[in-house]
Design an enzyme around this catalytic site. Sequence first.
Site, short mmCIF file in Angstrom:
data_model
loop_
_atom_site.label_atom_id
_atom_site.label_comp_id
_atom_site.label_asym_id
_atom_site.label_seq_id
_atom_site.Cartn_x
_atom_site.Cartn_y
_atom_site.Cartn_z
N ASP A 12 0.81 -1.22 0.00
CA ASP A 12 0.00 0.00 0.00
C ASP A 12 0.84 1.28 0.00
O ASP A 12 0.45 2.29 0.57
CB ASP A 12 -0.97 0.03 1.21
CG ASP A 12 -1.79 -1.23 1.29
OD1 ASP A 12 -2.31 -1.66 0.24
OD2 ASP A 12 -1.91 -1.81 2.38
N LYS A 15 2.04 2.10 -5.19
CA LYS A 15 2.78 1.62 -6.38
C LYS A 15 1.99 1.83 -7.67
O LYS A 15 2.54 2.22 -8.68
CB LYS A 15 3.11 0.13 -6.23
CG LYS A 15 4.07 -0.16 -5.10
CD LYS A 15 4.30 -1.64 -4.93
CE LYS A 15 3.11 -2.39 -4.39
NZ LYS A 15 2.73 -2.09 -3.00
N GLY A 39 -4.34 -4.50 -4.02
CA GLY A 39 -5.33 -3.49 -4.40
C GLY A 39 -4.62 -2.32 -5.03
O GLY A 39 -3.72 -1.75 -4.42
N HIS A 40 -4.97 -1.97 -6.25
CA HIS A 40 -4.36 -0.81 -6.90
C HIS A 40 -5.45 0.19 -7.23
O HIS A 40 -6.42 -0.15 -7.89
CB HIS A 40 -3.70 -1.23 -8.22
CG HIS A 40 -2.49 -2.08 -8.04
ND1 HIS A 40 -1.95 -2.84 -9.04
CD2 HIS A 40 -1.71 -2.27 -6.96
CE1 HIS A 40 -0.89 -3.47 -8.57
NE2 HIS A 40 -0.73 -3.14 -7.32
N GLN A 227 2.18 -5.88 -3.14
CA GLN A 227 2.56 -5.97 -1.72
C GLN A 227 3.90 -5.24 -1.47
O GLN A 227 4.20 -4.31 -2.18
CB GLN A 227 2.61 -7.43 -1.25
CG GLN A 227 1.23 -8.09 -1.17
CD GLN A 227 0.79 -8.74 -2.46
OE1 GLN A 227 1.57 -9.34 -3.16
NE2 GLN A 227 -0.47 -8.61 -2.80
P1 IMP Z 1 -2.42 -12.84 1.79
O1 IMP Z 1 -1.52 -12.24 0.76
O2 IMP Z 1 -3.87 -12.62 1.52
O3 IMP Z 1 -2.09 -14.29 2.05
O4 IMP Z 1 -2.14 -12.09 3.16
C1 IMP Z 1 -0.91 -12.23 3.84
C2 IMP Z 1 -0.50 -10.92 4.50
O5 IMP Z 1 -0.16 -9.99 3.49
C3 IMP Z 1 -1.59 -10.26 5.33
O6 IMP Z 1 -0.99 -9.60 6.44
C4 IMP Z 1 -2.18 -9.24 4.39
O7 IMP Z 1 -2.79 -8.18 5.06
C5 IMP Z 1 -0.94 -8.81 3.63
N1 IMP Z 1 -1.26 -8.30 2.29
C6 IMP Z 1 -1.58 -9.02 1.20
N2 IMP Z 1 -1.78 -8.21 0.14
C7 IMP Z 1 -1.57 -6.98 0.57
C8 IMP Z 1 -1.58 -5.69 -0.09
O8 IMP Z 1 -1.81 -5.55 -1.29
N3 IMP Z 1 -1.29 -4.62 0.71
C9 IMP Z 1 -0.99 -4.75 2.03
N4 IMP Z 1 -0.95 -5.91 2.66
C10 IMP Z 1 -1.23 -7.01 1.94
#
Ligand code: IMP
Length: 454
Positions: A12, A15, A39-40, A227
């Site tokens: 977040d 990017k 999320g973009h 991420q």
């Molecule tokens: P997962 O990717 O859904 O397996 O989540 C694993 C961890 O990565 C969790 O703490 C999520 O909140 C974090 N996470 C996954 N995608 C994002 C993102 O796009 N932005 C921020 N945190 C993320």
Amino acid sequence: MTVTIVGSQLGDEGKGGVVDLWGDAVDVVARYQGGDNAGHTVVEDGTEYKLSLVPSGAVRGKVGVLGNGCVVNPATLFEEIDDLRERGLDPDVRVAQRAHVILPYHRVLDGIEEDVKSESDQEVGTTGRGIGPTYEDKAGRRGIRVGDLLDPELLREKLEYVVPQKQRLAEDVFGVETGEEFDIASLYEEYKRYGERLADEEMTVDSGEFLTDRIESGDQLMFEGAQGTLIDIDHGNYPYVTSSNPTAGGAATGTGLSPGVVGGGDIVGIVKAYLTRVGSGPLPTELGGVEGDTPGYDEQGEGENEELAEYIREEGGEYGTVTGRPRRVGWLDVPMLRHSARTNGFTGLAVNHIDVLSGLDEVKAAHSYDLDGDERDTVPATTERWADCEPNYRTFDGWEDVDWSHVAEEGYDAIPENARTYLEYVSDELDADIYAVGVGPGREETVVVENPLE
Ligand code: IMP
């Protein structure tokens, strides 16, 4: 020429906006890891596009590639493509045949495992999109790949092998009753149809071959990391991580291009001027706290500086793009950024959200940590030790709120002096030049110092 965009913190960092900003000079934008957990938000001519799988460049009419390192939920992919088409865009998206497919049972298992972990306070706070279980199947050599969707017989064979195992896992190990997400016949029908559509629209590629051809024909490529470094499965704060490699090395393994290609171009670290985190795990510079995510919240409550956290959260719109969850907020963490710079080899930085901090009397940044009486300038390798780190702060004079659109037009020198001092501190500490400064959510609200592709 290539440029790789990497989140330097916990995701977040903004990017998508940077990818979009430099997108004019780019021909192809490739994602190399993750799936619809990302999320973009892209703002174009005042219209907001929220994307989770389609590479942000697609809003700008570029070719978007989902590389082999991605995990693809075809339902989300086609939903996003159809939505963009309804809104008058014509996204050109290619999907690696080697990318793995997220199936409905992966989402169910993601939820089950989080629930079970939460009984002993060990949940990761995943996005629930089935990311972890899909990468587990990839590593377990029982995954279904995009290429398999094009071969119905193979698809059925693979489903017949894997689905009963997943069902037994859910029912016998976790004691959860399963539903249609585990029904081989309906999964087969649905995923075969996705395969047909992928084939009809000629969307599947060998990503390494496709991208190499594009480079050889003189195209400019951008690798869009999702991420961030601190939630990288190898370099992040395990186990509070995602299951892929958002770091720059992932751009090679996740596209099929060599490390030489990735390292031969620019690697730009995207830095949010403060820090946010979605989900659990340590956050030494945290301000306030978020129930359910901040460790110890139930015993200690929201902690100090909740008002300040709330202010930053509201000003910065710090709510998850995918889940809508409030993000945890903290001061900038420079030891974290040093770890990130070392892991990724940043050649430049884009610092976002400098406007969000305007109006504060002072702005702080953790310059180093104190760990058992020793000063550390980067993060310890274990998450438990990271949680023990106490930040040593540097305090900066705040900067005034100004007409940020005007600043974006005028350029770097129009940024308030105190904000420039802060930016230059970050640049010096990470030994990387500032390429861009985000001063608002829109594409035009960015001060461009250098475009790595021009
Ligand atoms: P997962 O990717 O859904 O397996 O989540 C694993 C961890 O990565 C969790 O703490 C999520 O909140 C974090 N996470 C996954 N995608 C994002 C993102 O796009 N932005 C921020 N945190 C993320």
